[in-house]
Design an enzyme around this catalytic site. Sequence first.
Site, PDB file in Angstrom:
ATOM      1  CG  HIS A   1       0.610   3.299  -8.182  1.00  0.00           C
ATOM      2  ND1 HIS A   1       1.812   3.410  -8.818  1.00  0.00           N
ATOM      3  CD2 HIS A   1       0.887   3.280  -6.872  1.00  0.00           C
ATOM      4  CE1 HIS A   1       2.772   3.474  -7.924  1.00  0.00           C
ATOM      5  NE2 HIS A   1       2.230   3.391  -6.732  1.00  0.00           N
TER       6      HIS A   1
ATOM      7  CD  GLU B   1       0.379  -3.753  14.607  1.00  0.00           C
ATOM      8  OE1 GLU B   1      -0.177  -3.640  13.510  1.00  0.00           O
ATOM      9  OE2 GLU B   1       1.510  -3.306  14.851  1.00  0.00           O
TER      10      GLU B   1
ATOM     11  CG  ASP C   1       0.014  -6.472  10.922  1.00  0.00           C
ATOM     12  OD1 ASP C   1       0.227  -7.226   9.952  1.00  0.00           O
ATOM     13  OD2 ASP C   1       0.382  -5.286  10.948  1.00  0.00           O
TER      14      ASP C   1
ATOM     15  CB  CYS D   1      -6.175   1.847  14.792  1.00  0.00           C
ATOM     16  SG  CYS D   1      -4.664   0.914  14.999  1.00  0.00           S
TER      17      CYS D   1
HETATM   18  C1  PEP Z   1      -3.155  -3.156  11.689  1.00  0.00           C
HETATM   19  O1  PEP Z   1      -2.294  -4.030  11.565  1.00  0.00           O
HETATM   20  O2  PEP Z   1      -4.355  -3.401  11.957  1.00  0.00           O
HETATM   21  C2  PEP Z   1      -2.802  -1.740  11.509  1.00  0.00           C
HETATM   22  C3  PEP Z   1      -3.651  -0.775  11.776  1.00  0.00           C
HETATM   23  O3  PEP Z   1      -1.571  -1.483  11.000  1.00  0.00           O
HETATM   24  P1  PEP Z   1      -1.216  -1.620   9.441  1.00  0.00           P
HETATM   25  O4  PEP Z   1      -2.477  -1.923   8.686  1.00  0.00           O
HETATM   26  O5  PEP Z   1      -0.590  -0.339   9.056  1.00  0.00           O
HETATM   27  O6  PEP Z   1      -0.256  -2.774   9.454  1.00  0.00           O
HETATM   28 MG    MG Z   2      -0.203  -3.430  11.479  1.00  0.00          MG
END
Ligand code: PEP
Ligand code: MG
Length: 582
Positions: free
Chosen positions: A188, A430, A454, A501
């Site tokens: 945190h 992913e 991921d 992303c």
């Molecule tokens: C990812 O896996 O790159 C992603 C954007 O999702 P998260 O980080 O929320 O798993």
């Molecule tokens: Mg992800």
Amino acid sequence: MFSIHGTGIGGGITIGRARVLESRRFDVARYHVPVAGVDIEVARLDAALAEVKQGLRSLVAHLPGDAPTEARALVEVQAMILDDPLLCEAARQQIVEDGWNAEWVIASQADSLARQFEELDDAYLRERGRDVQQVADRVLKALSGSAGPLPGTGEPAIFVAADIAPSDMLSLRSALGFAIDLGGTTSHTAILARSMNVPAVVGLGRASELIEDNEWLILDGEAGLVIVAPDETVLAEYRHRQASTLLERERLKRLIHVPARTLDGMQIDLHANVELPEEAEHAREAGAAGIGLFRTEFLFLNRREPPGEDEQYEAYRKAVKAMRGRPVTIRSLDLGADKVMHSTDLSTITNPALGQRAIRYCLAQPELFLTQLRAILRASAHGPVRLLLPMLINCNEIDQTMRLVAQARERLRERRQAFDEHMAIGGMIEVPAAALAVGLFLRKLDFLSIGTNDLIQYTLAIDRADHAVSSLYDPFHPAVLRLISMTIRAGQKAGKPVAVCGELAGDHAATRLLLGMGLSQFSMHLASLLTVKREVLQADVKQLRPKVSRLLGSDDPEQVQGALRRLRNAPIERKDVLDDAS
Ligand code: PEP
Ligand code: MG
């Protein structure tokens, strides 16, 4: 002069005097209360619990408007711990049955609960053990009659402590930085320091014992370094570095309203990743062209019951309104692995990252999923919303989701509630299987977004949350790069938008590489947006393409690293874009 190393949380460099906060742990007295005094002792404990709870609730109620967005959730978690029967009911019972004093029972119950958390494999949940300890410390202070805000915190200083509760951190808003003995990157403390945008280093071991109050410190949040009592030469060097970092940040702000276009005229969409609806406003102000990833699961964490349809609708609508016509990509619940709801029983799941997470979890809980789908659809009546499905591996998942979306639409029509009939639906790539069979997904979906966090984890079989293997987590591994490039090319061929992303999109060292692969949509943490924009403004995609294509031809990680270095260091043929922007 000496230095201490820990884990850097970012935020740049700060120089200031140390303010060492008192040690977190107390010497707790242990004694038996007389039988006749048991009821009084229980009442004393209850009064202390009520005082702490009231204190935390009032802290939430009076949070300043500019408080970090995570702050409310973090303080609420601690208030909820006070309702946990494993802590409070068990402590009361120990007073009644064994006759121990209130201080002792609360401290020993907290220790045993925290130990259970510490034994868990999951880094996020291990950190929750520290919340239990911090709450118990507050109750102990209340029992001793000394509960209250941290003393003498007005003067700007670098706070040094064994640990700091999130609620206490909020009263340290004049902090120049934080140097903390405990914690990792998901603690945190780390989360709050990041959102307060101050330099912080965690996991420093015994810094709070080694550093004296009032001593001069240099804290480097990038390098994870604290220099104690620096000499004049070191001080001068870091003052210089600090000034250049600050200047650089200020200069970057000139790019907020500059369109993200490459030297050869390619329009690039730079979107923001957000966890909470309040962040959308900041995203727009920082020049984000949209929200590329709204991680909705953060609305579901740290609570006993999932949010209902109206509560979710309000949250999504808030983000859509804040973006004033810019697209908002709302990802359906990605629960599981390191993100679990309070009520989830983890004890029987041996490998949560490969288990029932994300879309798998939603399809197994159709009512929960339908509630979220209705809320997202309703938000689409207020501006351009796109629905993003996480962790797809086959078409069945899309077909099942489409049936549920149809049901959700039908229900809204019955209720005469408005929604966008043409809301775009996309999927995340992913998992290597999805990247390799990407054609299947392109046929059924409107757009794709590559979740590199991921994708790297599943391609390289490296748990992204495990420090022991973190040196093997390589975003530039040839296998990972080929999967990303294949997905982008397939999207271009099918005429469907593809974004990245994951964290890679916000790594400016990867911008030229991704542009050279043909990527035109990036979604990232807000703090990286302008640095990436500067890279975009200085890139020539036509020149990058052949270089990147050669780089992708190699399966030797060292050759790839060399080619990447050359790509990053290739001279920029124009003068600095920041000069143009001024
Ligand atoms: C990812 O896996 O790159 C992603 C954007 O999702 P998260 O980080 O929320 O798993
Ligand atoms: Mg992800």
